[in-house]
Design a protein around this motif. Structure first.
Motif, PDB file in Angstrom:
ATOM      1  N   GLY A  30       2.679 -47.931 -23.920  1.00  0.00           N
ATOM      2  CA  GLY A  30       3.335 -48.185 -22.639  1.00  0.00           C
ATOM      3  C   GLY A  30       3.509 -46.913 -21.826  1.00  0.00           C
ATOM      4  O   GLY A  30       3.284 -46.893 -20.612  1.00  0.00           O
ATOM      5  N   GLU A  31       3.899 -45.832 -22.493  1.00  0.00           N
ATOM      6  CA  GLU A  31       4.052 -44.550 -21.807  1.00  0.00           C
ATOM      7  C   GLU A  31       2.704 -44.067 -21.265  1.00  0.00           C
ATOM      8  O   GLU A  31       2.631 -43.506 -20.175  1.00  0.00           O
ATOM      9  N   LEU A  32       1.639 -44.298 -22.020  1.00  0.00           N
ATOM     10  CA  LEU A  32       0.304 -43.902 -21.583  1.00  0.00           C
ATOM     11  C   LEU A  32      -0.122 -44.699 -20.352  1.00  0.00           C
ATOM     12  O   LEU A  32      -0.686 -44.135 -19.408  1.00  0.00           O
ATOM     13  N   VAL A  33       0.150 -45.989 -20.348  1.00  0.00           N
ATOM     14  CA  VAL A  33      -0.175 -46.826 -19.195  1.00  0.00           C
ATOM     15  C   VAL A  33       0.536 -46.295 -17.955  1.00  0.00           C
ATOM     16  O   VAL A  33      -0.057 -46.160 -16.881  1.00  0.00           O
ATOM     17  N   ILE A  34       1.789 -45.946 -18.100  1.00  0.00           N
ATOM     18  CA  ILE A  34       2.560 -45.433 -16.970  1.00  0.00           C
ATOM     19  C   ILE A  34       2.056 -44.060 -16.543  1.00  0.00           C
ATOM     20  O   ILE A  34       1.860 -43.796 -15.360  1.00  0.00           O
ATOM     21  N   ALA A  35       1.789 -43.178 -17.500  1.00  0.00           N
ATOM     22  CA  ALA A  35       1.354 -41.815 -17.192  1.00  0.00           C
ATOM     23  C   ALA A  35       0.008 -41.792 -16.475  1.00  0.00           C
ATOM     24  O   ALA A  35      -0.228 -40.937 -15.627  1.00  0.00           O
ATOM     25  N   THR A  36      -0.862 -42.732 -16.791  1.00  0.00           N
ATOM     26  CA  THR A  36      -2.178 -42.759 -16.151  1.00  0.00           C
ATOM     27  C   THR A  36      -2.156 -43.460 -14.806  1.00  0.00           C
ATOM     28  O   THR A  36      -3.144 -43.437 -14.080  1.00  0.00           O
ATOM     29  N   GLY A  37      -1.046 -44.099 -14.485  1.00  0.00           N
ATOM     30  CA  GLY A  37      -0.955 -44.844 -13.231  1.00  0.00           C
ATOM     31  C   GLY A  37      -1.472 -46.262 -13.359  1.00  0.00           C
ATOM     32  O   GLY A  37      -1.537 -46.993 -12.383  1.00  0.00           O
ATOM     33  N   ALA A  38      -1.859 -46.672 -14.562  1.00  0.00           N
ATOM     34  CA  ALA A  38      -2.394 -48.012 -14.769  1.00  0.00           C
ATOM     35  C   ALA A  38      -1.317 -49.082 -14.664  1.00  0.00           C
ATOM     36  O   ALA A  38      -1.638 -50.266 -14.616  1.00  0.00           O
ATOM     37  N   ASP A  39      -0.058 -48.680 -14.584  1.00  0.00           N
ATOM     38  CA  ASP A  39       1.004 -49.671 -14.422  1.00  0.00           C
ATOM     39  C   ASP A  39       0.968 -50.305 -13.036  1.00  0.00           C
ATOM     40  O   ASP A  39       1.607 -51.317 -12.801  1.00  0.00           O
ATOM     41  N   GLY A  60     -22.848 -42.968 -24.880  1.00  0.00           N
ATOM     42  CA  GLY A  60     -22.704 -42.052 -23.749  1.00  0.00           C
ATOM     43  C   GLY A  60     -21.477 -42.344 -22.910  1.00  0.00           C
ATOM     44  O   GLY A  60     -20.746 -41.430 -22.521  1.00  0.00           O
ATOM     45  N   LYS A  61     -21.266 -43.620 -22.627  1.00  0.00           N
ATOM     46  CA  LYS A  61     -20.084 -44.000 -21.841  1.00  0.00           C
ATOM     47  C   LYS A  61     -18.810 -43.708 -22.615  1.00  0.00           C
ATOM     48  O   LYS A  61     -17.844 -43.185 -22.066  1.00  0.00           O
ATOM     49  N   ARG A  62     -18.816 -44.050 -23.896  1.00  0.00           N
ATOM     50  CA  ARG A  62     -17.618 -43.825 -24.706  1.00  0.00           C
ATOM     51  C   ARG A  62     -17.305 -42.334 -24.801  1.00  0.00           C
ATOM     52  O   ARG A  62     -16.153 -41.919 -24.742  1.00  0.00           O
ATOM     53  N   GLU A  63     -18.335 -41.517 -24.936  1.00  0.00           N
ATOM     54  CA  GLU A  63     -18.131 -40.064 -24.998  1.00  0.00           C
ATOM     55  C   GLU A  63     -17.588 -39.536 -23.680  1.00  0.00           C
ATOM     56  O   GLU A  63     -16.688 -38.694 -23.658  1.00  0.00           O
ATOM     57  N   ALA A  64     -18.117 -40.038 -22.562  1.00  0.00           N
ATOM     58  CA  ALA A  64     -17.618 -39.611 -21.249  1.00  0.00           C
ATOM     59  C   ALA A  64     -16.154 -40.001 -21.078  1.00  0.00           C
ATOM     60  O   ALA A  64     -15.350 -39.219 -20.564  1.00  0.00           O
ATOM     61  N   TRP A  65     -15.801 -41.207 -21.519  1.00  0.00           N
ATOM     62  CA  TRP A  65     -14.407 -41.639 -21.422  1.00  0.00           C
ATOM     63  C   TRP A  65     -13.515 -40.780 -22.312  1.00  0.00           C
ATOM     64  O   TRP A  65     -12.391 -40.441 -21.932  1.00  0.00           O
ATOM     65  N   ALA A  66     -14.017 -40.426 -23.486  1.00  0.00           N
ATOM     66  CA  ALA A  66     -13.233 -39.585 -24.394  1.00  0.00           C
ATOM     67  C   ALA A  66     -13.005 -38.207 -23.782  1.00  0.00           C
ATOM     68  O   ALA A  66     -11.895 -37.655 -23.864  1.00  0.00           O
ATOM     69  N   LYS A  67     -14.026 -37.639 -23.160  1.00  0.00           N
ATOM     70  CA  LYS A  67     -13.875 -36.329 -22.510  1.00  0.00           C
ATOM     71  C   LYS A  67     -12.875 -36.409 -21.367  1.00  0.00           C
ATOM     72  O   LYS A  67     -12.046 -35.518 -21.182  1.00  0.00           O
ATOM     73  N   ARG A  68     -12.971 -37.479 -20.612  1.00  0.00           N
ATOM     74  CA  ARG A  68     -12.050 -37.655 -19.488  1.00  0.00           C
ATOM     75  C   ARG A  68     -10.613 -37.804 -19.990  1.00  0.00           C
ATOM     76  O   ARG A  68      -9.669 -37.261 -19.413  1.00  0.00           O
ATOM     77  N   GLY A  69     -10.439 -38.537 -21.081  1.00  0.00           N
ATOM     78  CA  GLY A  69      -9.101 -38.694 -21.667  1.00  0.00           C
ATOM     79  C   GLY A  69      -8.567 -37.380 -22.206  1.00  0.00           C
ATOM     80  O   GLY A  69      -7.394 -37.044 -22.019  1.00  0.00           O
ATOM     81  N   ALA A  70      -9.434 -36.614 -22.864  1.00  0.00           N
ATOM     82  CA  ALA A  70      -9.007 -35.303 -23.379  1.00  0.00           C
ATOM     83  C   ALA A  70      -8.601 -34.391 -22.232  1.00  0.00           C
ATOM     84  O   ALA A  70      -7.595 -33.680 -22.325  1.00  0.00           O
ATOM     85  N   ALA A  71      -9.349 -34.433 -21.141  1.00  0.00           N
ATOM     86  CA  ALA A  71      -9.001 -33.615 -19.969  1.00  0.00           C
ATOM     87  C   ALA A  71      -7.657 -34.049 -19.394  1.00  0.00           C
ATOM     88  O   ALA A  71      -6.851 -33.209 -18.981  1.00  0.00           O
ATOM     89  N   PHE A  72      -7.406 -35.345 -19.398  1.00  0.00           N
ATOM     90  CA  PHE A  72      -6.125 -35.858 -18.910  1.00  0.00           C
ATOM     91  C   PHE A  72      -4.976 -35.282 -19.723  1.00  0.00           C
ATOM     92  O   PHE A  72      -3.987 -34.799 -19.175  1.00  0.00           O
ATOM     93  N   PHE A  73      -5.102 -35.320 -21.044  1.00  0.00           N
ATOM     94  CA  PHE A  73      -4.032 -34.803 -21.901  1.00  0.00           C
ATOM     95  C   PHE A  73      -3.893 -33.293 -21.781  1.00  0.00           C
ATOM     96  O   PHE A  73      -2.784 -32.763 -21.837  1.00  0.00           O
TER      97      PHE A  73
END
Length: 108
Positions: A30-39, A60-73
């Motif tokens: 829930g905190e992640l949903v809020i922090a990303t603005g997905a709420d 490839g898509k999953r890796e790109a999403w993982a990189k984007r998530g790591a950058a977010f954190f």
């Protein structure tokens, strides 16, 4: 002679711990949903997006999403550690810096 082990008490303690871990996981999601603005999304939109993510098999898509998530954190951790050093004007420029980073990856 050794004292017999109380398996029922051990099992109950493990179940309590499992319940606590599940509750913590739900809270963190829930905190992640809020922090990303997905709420801001409706529950149907969010569920649909998560279903698509879960069904995607393309590495490839999953890796790109993982990189984007790591950058977010990484941005979040830098922002929380540096926030006391910034003045109010510097804090306002941070959200503008978040959007170009996500548009650089080019995949959603």
């Amino acid at each position: 002679m050794r004292k017999p082990r109380d398996f029922d008490a051990d099992l109950k303690a493990l179940e309590d711990k499992a319940r606590g871990l599940k509750a913590r996981k739900v809270e963190q999601l829930g905190e992640l949903v809020i922090a990303t603005g997905a709420d801001a999304l409706s529950a149907d939109e969010l569920a649909g997006a998560l279903v698509v993510l879960a069904e995607t098999k393309e590495a490839g898509k999953r890796e790109a999403w993982a990189k984007r998530g790591a950058a977010f954190f990484q941005r979040r951790s830098r922002r929380t550690t540096q926030a006391p050093d910034r003045d109010a004007g510097g804090a306002q420029t941070q959200p503008g810096g978040v959007q170009p980073a996500s548009s650089r990856t080019g995949e959603a």
